[in-house]
Design an enzyme around this catalytic site. Structure first.
Site, mmCIF file in Angstrom:
data_model
loop_
_atom_site.group_PDB
_atom_site.id
_atom_site.type_symbol
_atom_site.label_atom_id
_atom_site.label_comp_id
_atom_site.label_asym_id
_atom_site.label_seq_id
_atom_site.Cartn_x
_atom_site.Cartn_y
_atom_site.Cartn_z
ATOM 1 N N TYR A 123 -1.756 -0.686 10.526
ATOM 2 C CA TYR A 123 -1.896 -1.035 9.107
ATOM 3 C C TYR A 123 -0.590 -0.743 8.362
ATOM 4 O O TYR A 123 -0.100 -1.579 7.590
ATOM 5 C CB TYR A 123 -3.052 -0.232 8.502
ATOM 6 C CG TYR A 123 -3.323 -0.517 7.034
ATOM 7 C CD1 TYR A 123 -3.864 -1.728 6.627
ATOM 8 C CD2 TYR A 123 -3.046 0.442 6.059
ATOM 9 C CE1 TYR A 123 -4.122 -1.986 5.289
ATOM 10 C CE2 TYR A 123 -3.308 0.201 4.718
ATOM 11 C CZ TYR A 123 -3.844 -1.019 4.334
ATOM 12 O OH TYR A 123 -4.100 -1.270 3.009
ATOM 13 N N SER A 131 0.865 -1.189 0.000
ATOM 14 C CA SER A 131 0.000 0.000 0.000
ATOM 15 C C SER A 131 0.896 1.232 0.000
ATOM 16 O O SER A 131 2.090 1.139 0.318
ATOM 17 C CB SER A 131 -0.853 -0.003 1.276
ATOM 18 O OG SER A 131 -1.510 1.223 1.458
#
Ligand SMILES: NC(=O)c1ccc[n+]([C@@H]2O[C@H](COP(=O)([O-])OP(=O)(O)OC[C@H]3O[C@@H](n4cnc5c(N)ncnc54)[C@H](OP(=O)(O)O)[C@@H]3O)[C@@H](O)[C@H]2O)c1
Length: 248
Positions: free
Chosen positions: A156, A143
Site C-alpha cells: 500500500y 496517504s
C-alpha cells in the site's frame, strides 16, 4: 471559500463511499457540478439523486478504474453532458494490508491496479480535455503511507509513494497548459477502507486503530475544497493531514 468552486465540473472516482462521497456532497453544496464514478452503480446513482434533489447537478457513471476504457468513458461523459472537466479527483483506492511474507499476490495485484494504474488512467482520461481547455486541476489521493512505511503496509505504501511521484512529475510537465495538481495525503479517516483488508488479524488491528483515532470524512472534503477554491494562479501542490490524536 466557494468562489472558485461554483459551476466547476468535478469528476470523482471512488465516489460510492468514504472520502469520495463526502467530497461530492460538500462540493455540490458549494455549487460544483459532480460526476460520480465507482463500480457500485446503485450507490453512485442514489448519491446523484440525493445531490439533484438538493438543487445540485450530478451524473453517475459506473466505472472500474482498472479499465482505461471505463475511466475514459467517465470523463468523456462529463464533457459530453456538461461541456468541460475542471477537476479530476483520482480517489478510488484500497488498502489490503498484510505482511509481505504471507504472499498475498492477488491483493498486491489489485492494490497496484487500482491505486497506481487507476490514477494513471484518470490522468490519461482527463489530460487531453484539460490541455485543450488550457485549464484544469488534477487531484490525486495519496496517504500518510505515501510518506511513511509501516509493517504490513509495504505494498500500500509503495502505491501511495508512487501516487506522489506521478503527481510531482505531472506537475512539472503540465506547466505549458496552465494546469494545477494537488496531492492529498490523509491520515486515518473513518470510511469503509479497513473493509478492504483480507487478513482477519490485520483487519482487527486496523479496525481497532480506526475506532480509536479516525476523524470524519468531511475533513478530506474540506481539504479538497481548499485546494480547488484558490485563485487559478495559486497551485496547492500537497496537503498532508492527520487526526490530531494520530502519532503514526
Ligand atoms: N480512509 C483513510 O483513512 C484513508 C487514508 C489515506 C488515504 N486514503 C485513500 O482515500 C481513497 C478513498 O478511500 P476511502 O477511505 O474513501 O475508502 P472507501 O470508503 O473504501 O472508498 C473506496 C472507494 O474506491 C472505490 N473503488 C475501489 N476499487 C475500485 C475500482 N476498481 N474501480 C472504481 N472504484 C473503485 C470504491 O467504490 P466501488 O467499490 O463502488 O467501486 C469506493 O468508492 C483511497 O485512495 C485511499 O487509499 C484513505
Amino acid at each position: 471559500m466557494s468562489d472558485n468552486i461554483k459551476g466547476k465540473v468535478v469528476v470523482i472516482t471512488g465516489a460510492s463511499s468514504g472520502l469520495g462521497a463526502a467530497t461530492a456532497r460538500l462540493l455540490s453544496a458549494q455549487g460544483a457540478v459532480i460526476v460520480l464514478g465507482a463500480r457500485r452503480a446503485d450507490r453512485i446513482q442514489s448519491l446523484a439523486d440525493e445531490l439533484t434533489a438538493k438543487g445540485g447537478r450530478a451524473l453517475a457513471v459506473t466505472t472500474d478504474v482498472t479499465r482505461f476504457d471505463q475511466v475514459k468513458n467517465l470523463v468523456d461523459a462529463a464533457v459530453r453532458k456538461f461541456g468541460r472537466i475542471d477537476v479530476m479527483i483520482n480517489n478510488a483506492g484500497l488498502m489490503p494490508h498484510s505482511p509481505l511474507e504471507r504472499l498475498k499476490i492477488e491483493d498486491w495485484d489489485r492494490t497496484i491496479d487500482v491505486n497506481i494504474k487507476g490514477v494513471l488512467y484518470g490522468i490519461a482520461a482527463a489530460l487531453p480535455h484539460m490541455k485543450q481547455q488550457k485549464a484544469g486541476h488534477i487531484i490525486n489521493v495519496s496517504s500518510v503511507a505515501g510518506h511513511k512505511v509501516t509493517p504490513a503496509g509495504a505494498v500500500y505504501a509503495a502505491t501511495k509513494h508512487a501516487v506522489r511521484a506521478l503527481s510531482e512529475g505531472l506537475r512539472q510537465e503540465i506547466k505549458p497548459y496552465n494546469l494545477r495538481t494537488t496531492i492529498i495525503s490523509p491520515g486515518a479517516v473513518a470510511t469503509e477502507l479497513p473493509d478492504s483488508v483480507t487478513e482477519p488479524d490485520v483487519a482487527d488491528r486496523i479496525r481497532k486503530f480506526y475506532t480509536e483515532v479516525a476523524i470524519p470524512a468531511d475533513s478530506f472534503a474540506r481539504a479538497v475544497a481548499f485546494a480547488i477554491s484558490q485563485p487559478e494562479d495559486v497551485d496547492i501542490n500537497e496537503i498532508l493531514f492527520r487526526p490530531t490524536r494520530q502519532d503514526l
